[in-house]
Design a protein around this motif. Structure first.
Motif, short mmCIF file in Angstrom:
data_model
loop_
_atom_site.label_atom_id
_atom_site.label_comp_id
_atom_site.label_asym_id
_atom_site.label_seq_id
_atom_site.Cartn_x
_atom_site.Cartn_y
_atom_site.Cartn_z
N VAL A 116 1.00 -1.16 0.05
CA VAL A 116 0.04 -0.21 -0.04
C VAL A 116 0.89 1.34 -0.23
N ALA A 117 0.88 1.76 -0.99
CA ALA A 117 1.73 3.19 -1.23
C ALA A 117 0.93 4.37 -0.60
N THR A 118 1.52 4.61 0.73
CA THR A 118 1.06 5.66 1.52
C THR A 118 0.75 6.99 0.57
N VAL A 119 1.77 7.48 0.15
CA VAL A 119 1.45 8.83 -0.65
C VAL A 119 0.25 8.73 -1.53
N ARG A 120 0.09 7.66 -2.23
CA ARG A 120 -0.88 7.60 -3.29
C ARG A 120 -2.31 7.49 -2.77
N TRP A 121 -2.36 6.86 -1.45
CA TRP A 121 -3.67 6.80 -0.92
C TRP A 121 -3.88 7.95 -0.05
N THR A 122 -3.02 8.58 0.46
CA THR A 122 -3.12 9.80 1.07
C THR A 122 -3.58 11.07 0.01
N ALA A 123 -3.01 10.82 -1.22
CA ALA A 123 -3.35 11.79 -2.26
C ALA A 123 -4.88 11.71 -2.76
N ASP A 124 -5.33 10.48 -2.46
CA ASP A 124 -6.74 10.12 -2.95
C ASP A 124 -7.60 10.55 -1.90
N GLN A 125 -7.32 10.54 -0.68
CA GLN A 125 -7.88 10.91 0.44
C GLN A 125 -7.95 12.54 0.43
N MET A 126 -7.00 13.07 -0.06
CA MET A 126 -6.94 14.60 -0.19
C MET A 126 -7.94 15.05 -1.38
N LEU A 127 -7.82 14.44 -2.22
CA LEU A 127 -8.61 14.72 -3.48
C LEU A 127 -10.24 14.64 -3.02
#
Length: 223
Positions: A116-127
């Motif tokens: 689970v790539a945290t950066v990608r997941w956090t970016a999705d959450q931010m969006l």
């Protein structure tokens, strides 16, 4: 199922509490014994102080009877080593490692370790926070009358049961995404902070549903 989690930060502790609530037995490993405070006094699982890729530490956490292992410490290298030890030394089938560097994540994915790539997941959450409404439908039935879509729920819904959310908004909650994992809610499931809500609804009621989700729950008893 018995599940071992390495790392008792925000993700690890939330994961441990959620899995225990779902009826699994859980052991959490962390090098810092003070980190276990995040689990709260109601947590009934094992707290193991040690290095998550050390075989004796893993045995103490019950890795030999574990059905799953999650490596969610703050170090990419530690996470991937621990995940490989769990998979290769102890034969744990369901293994996942959190990786901060998405380029590394792709390499490890090829080694057969789900990441689970945290950066990608956090970016999705931010969006989802920046663009909370007007989500594109994920699925439509052939007539176009019913659709599955992600709807942004106001923070005032956090702590309320999904059943109440359904009653007040007139939708069927199909599934939640929690900590990057899809879960099917039951009548007792409570909405948690960070959950993404995916609902089935009539296409002609999308605006009404989004408004109800944004408004939050109706006040009870005049409070």
């Amino acid at each position: 199922m018995h599940i071992v989690i390495m790392g008792c930060g925000r993700v690890g502790s939330a994961l441990a509490q959620t899995l225990e609530q779902q009826g699994h037995t859980v052991a959490v490993i962390d090098q810092d014994p003070t980190a276990f405070r995040r689990l709260g006094s109601s947590f009934g699982g094992r707290r193991v102080t040690g290095i998550g890729f050390d075989q004796d530490t893993l045995r103490e956490a019950g890795i030999e009877e574990a059905g799953a292992f999650a490596a969610v410490s703050s170090g990419d290298n530690s996470n991937i080593i621990a995940a490989r030890v769990a998979r290769e030394m102890f034969g744990v089938e369901n293994v996942a490692a959190r990786i901060y560097d998405p380029r590394r994540a792709e390499v490890y994915q090829r080694l057969g370790i789900p990441t689970v790539a945290t950066v990608r997941w956090t970016a999705d959450q931010m969006l989802r926070r920046l663009l909370p409404s007007g989500a594109e439908p994920l699925w439509r039935d052939p007539t176009g009358g019913v659709q599955l879509a992600e709807v942004h729920a106001a923070t005032s819904w956090v702590g309320h049961k999904i059943s109440r959310l359904q009653e007040e908004t007139g939708v069927r909650v199909a599934f939640l995404t929690r900590l990057g994992e899809a879960i099917l809610p039951t009548s007792q499931t409570v909405l948690q902070e960070g959950d993404l809500v995916h609902v089935m609804m009539r296409t002609d009621e999308v605006d009404k549903v989004e408004a109800a989700f944004a408004q939050g729950p109706e006040e009870e008893g005049g409070h």
